[in-house]
Design a protein around this motif. Structure first.
Motif, PDB file in Angstrom:
ATOM      1  N   TYR A  93      -8.212 -29.861  -2.831  1.00  0.00           N
ATOM      2  CA  TYR A  93      -8.158 -30.865  -3.888  1.00  0.00           C
ATOM      3  C   TYR A  93      -8.424 -30.262  -5.260  1.00  0.00           C
ATOM      4  N   LYS A  94      -7.920 -30.957  -6.279  1.00  0.00           N
ATOM      5  CA  LYS A  94      -8.129 -30.598  -7.676  1.00  0.00           C
ATOM      6  C   LYS A  94      -8.516 -31.864  -8.419  1.00  0.00           C
ATOM      7  N   ILE A  95      -9.466 -31.722  -9.321  1.00  0.00           N
ATOM      8  CA  ILE A  95      -9.952 -32.877 -10.083  1.00  0.00           C
ATOM      9  C   ILE A  95      -9.842 -32.582 -11.572  1.00  0.00           C
ATOM     10  N   ASN A  96      -9.276 -33.525 -12.295  1.00  0.00           N
ATOM     11  CA  ASN A  96      -9.333 -33.488 -13.752  1.00  0.00           C
ATOM     12  C   ASN A  96     -10.251 -34.623 -14.186  1.00  0.00           C
ATOM     13  N   GLU A  97     -11.496 -34.283 -14.475  1.00  0.00           N
ATOM     14  CA  GLU A  97     -12.477 -35.320 -14.807  1.00  0.00           C
ATOM     15  C   GLU A  97     -12.171 -35.974 -16.149  1.00  0.00           C
ATOM     16  N   SER A  98     -11.544 -35.239 -17.058  1.00  0.00           N
ATOM     17  CA  SER A  98     -11.285 -35.808 -18.385  1.00  0.00           C
ATOM     18  C   SER A  98     -10.225 -36.900 -18.346  1.00  0.00           C
ATOM     19  N   THR A  99      -9.316 -36.826 -17.369  1.00  0.00           N
ATOM     20  CA  THR A  99      -8.265 -37.846 -17.255  1.00  0.00           C
ATOM     21  C   THR A  99      -8.441 -38.713 -16.015  1.00  0.00           C
ATOM     22  N   SER A 152      -4.924 -41.642  -9.654  1.00  0.00           N
ATOM     23  CA  SER A 152      -5.642 -41.828 -10.918  1.00  0.00           C
ATOM     24  C   SER A 152      -6.666 -42.934 -10.714  1.00  0.00           C
ATOM     25  N   TYR A 153      -7.735 -42.892 -11.512  1.00  0.00           N
ATOM     26  CA  TYR A 153      -8.887 -43.750 -11.256  1.00  0.00           C
ATOM     27  C   TYR A 153      -9.351 -44.415 -12.542  1.00  0.00           C
ATOM     28  N   GLY A 154     -10.046 -45.526 -12.348  1.00  0.00           N
ATOM     29  CA  GLY A 154     -10.685 -46.199 -13.470  1.00  0.00           C
ATOM     30  C   GLY A 154     -12.044 -45.625 -13.781  1.00  0.00           C
ATOM     31  N   THR A 155     -12.614 -44.876 -12.816  1.00  0.00           N
ATOM     32  CA  THR A 155     -13.874 -44.159 -13.023  1.00  0.00           C
ATOM     33  C   THR A 155     -13.658 -42.691 -12.680  1.00  0.00           C
ATOM     34  N   THR A 156     -14.584 -41.860 -13.073  1.00  0.00           N
ATOM     35  CA  THR A 156     -14.399 -40.416 -12.926  1.00  0.00           C
ATOM     36  C   THR A 156     -14.766 -39.948 -11.523  1.00  0.00           C
TER      37      THR A 156
END
Length: 312
Positions: free
Chosen positions: A41-47, A88-92
Motif C-alpha cells: 500500500y501507498k498513502i498520500n496523507e496530504s490528499t 480517497s477519504y474524508g479523513t486522513t
C-alpha cells in the motif's frame, strides 16, 4: 514520483462533455509498505488517498525466495483474486488502516478496484559484507568484466571474496574497524597504515610489522586481537592493542578465523499495468520500491547469514 492517471467522464463530473479526458496527478512518492497476508500500500496523507494491492495466495516469504541468480520475478493477473484499489477519504488514513486486526472506520469517498490488468513483482538480492567499502572497489577486476562475482579478489585466501568478507586480510580484526576511512570523494587517501609499509591496515596481516601476524597477537584467544593489551608502562605506555605495538611480540598462534556475517539486502519493486478501474483508462503505474524500515515486526528487506571462512 508523480503518477498520472486519466479519468474519463462517466457522469462523475457533471461539467464535462462526452469524451473529455481529465489528467489527475496522484503524488504517492517512490516507495510503498507492506503488511498482513499480503497487502502492498501507498498513502498520500496530504490528499487523503491510498493505492493498494491485496494478493491472494502470495506471501512475503514467497517474494523473498530468489533463485540462484538472486532474482525473483512474477507477473500476476489483477481482478477478483489480486485486487488493485484506489481510494480517497474524508479523513486522513494511516498505516493502521491497512495493518490493524481491527478495521479502522474511515470516511471513504471513492473506492475503485481494478477489473483487470497485471502486477509485476521483482525482487533483487544483493549480498555484501557491510564493511563500508563498495563492492566494486573490493574487486581488483583482473578478468576485466567489472563483475565481482566472477574471479573475485580474495586477499586472505579464506574462500570468501573480499566484497563478502568482513575481515579482508584474515587477521581477525574486522575491516570496518581497521580505519580504511573510504569515501567516494577521497577514496583511501585517509586510510590507516600503522606501520607505514604501504599496505593499509585492512589488507595487512601484520599491522605493526613486528614479525608476528596480527591474528597471533591474541593472548586471550577469543579471535579478537583488538582487545589484547599488554600492561607495561615502558613498552606500552599508551595501552594500545599488542597487534599495533611493534615493541611487543608475544605470539599466541591462532587456530581459527572468526565467524563472518554477510548482509542480505532485498529490493522489491512493483509495476502495475493495464489497470481497469471504472473511471481510469489503461495505464502503466510504477508502484515503487518496498520500504519496510518502519515495520514493527522487523524489516524484511534486510537480513543476514553466517559464513565460515577456511582457515589457512
Amino acid at each position: 514520483m508523480r503518477k498520472f492517471l486519466y479519468l474519463l467522464c462517466f457522469g462523475l463530473l457533471t461539467t464535462c462533455d462526452d469524451g473529455d479526458v481529465f489528467e489527475v496527478t496522484l503524488d504517492f512518492g517512490d516507495e510503498f509498505k507492506q503488511c498482513g497476508e499480503l497487502v502492498f500500500y501507498k498513502i498520500n496523507e496530504s490528499t487523503s488517498e491510498t493505492l493498494s494491492i491485496q494478493f491472494e495466495d502470495l506471501t512475503i516469504e514467497d517474494i523473498l525466495e530468489v533463485n540462484d541468480e538472486f532474482l525473483y520475478e512474477n507477473t500476476l493477473p489483477l481482478g477478483s483474486g489480486n485486487v488493485f484499489r484506489y481510494r480517497s477519504y474524508g479523513t486522513t488514513p494511516n498505516n493502521s488502516f491497512f495493518c490493524n486486526d481491527v478495521p479502522i472506520n474511515l470516511q471513504i469517498e471513492k473506492d475503485e478496484a481494478s477489473l483487470g490488468g497485471e502486477v509485476f513483482i521483482q525482487t533483487v538480492l544483493v549480498e555484501d559484507d557491510n564493511d563500508g567499502i563498495p563492492t566494486e572497489i573490493e574487486d581488483e577486476n583482473l578478468d576485466g568484466d567489472n563483475d565481482p562475482d566472477t574471479n573475485p579478489t580474495d586477499t586472505d585466501g579464506d574462500s570468501i571474496p573480499d566484497y563478502l568478507d568482513a575481515d579482508d586480510d584474515g587477521d581477525n580484526v574486522l575491516t570496518i574497524n581497521e580505519g580504511h576511512n573510504y569515501t567516494e570523494e577521497d577514496g583511501f587517501s585517509n586510510a590507516q597504515d600503522s606501520d607505514d609499509d604501504g599496505t593499509y591496515d585492512y589488507l595487512d596481516d601484520d599491522d605493526d610489522n613486528d614479525g608476528v601476524d596480527t591474528r597471533d597477537e591474541d593472548s586471550d584467544q577469543d579471535l579478537n586481537p583488538a582487545n589484547d593489551r599488554t600492561i607495561d608502562t615502558i613498552l606500552n605506555p599508551n595501552s594500545i592493542p599488542d597487534y599495533l605495538n611493534d615493541q611487543i611480540a608475544n605470539p599466541t598462534i591462532a587456530t581459527a578465523f572468526r565467524q563472518h556475517i554477510i548482509r542480505l539486502t532485498y529490493t522489491i519493486s512493483v509495476t502495475v499495468s493495464n489497470i481497469t478501474l471504472p473511471s481510469i483508462t489503461r495505464q502503466t503505474l510504477d508502484f515503487g520500491t518496498l520500504n519496510d524500515s518502519s515495520n514493527p515486526d522487523g524489516n524484511i528487506t534486510i537480513d543476514s547469514r553466517e559464513a565460515s571462512p577456511n582457515f589457512n
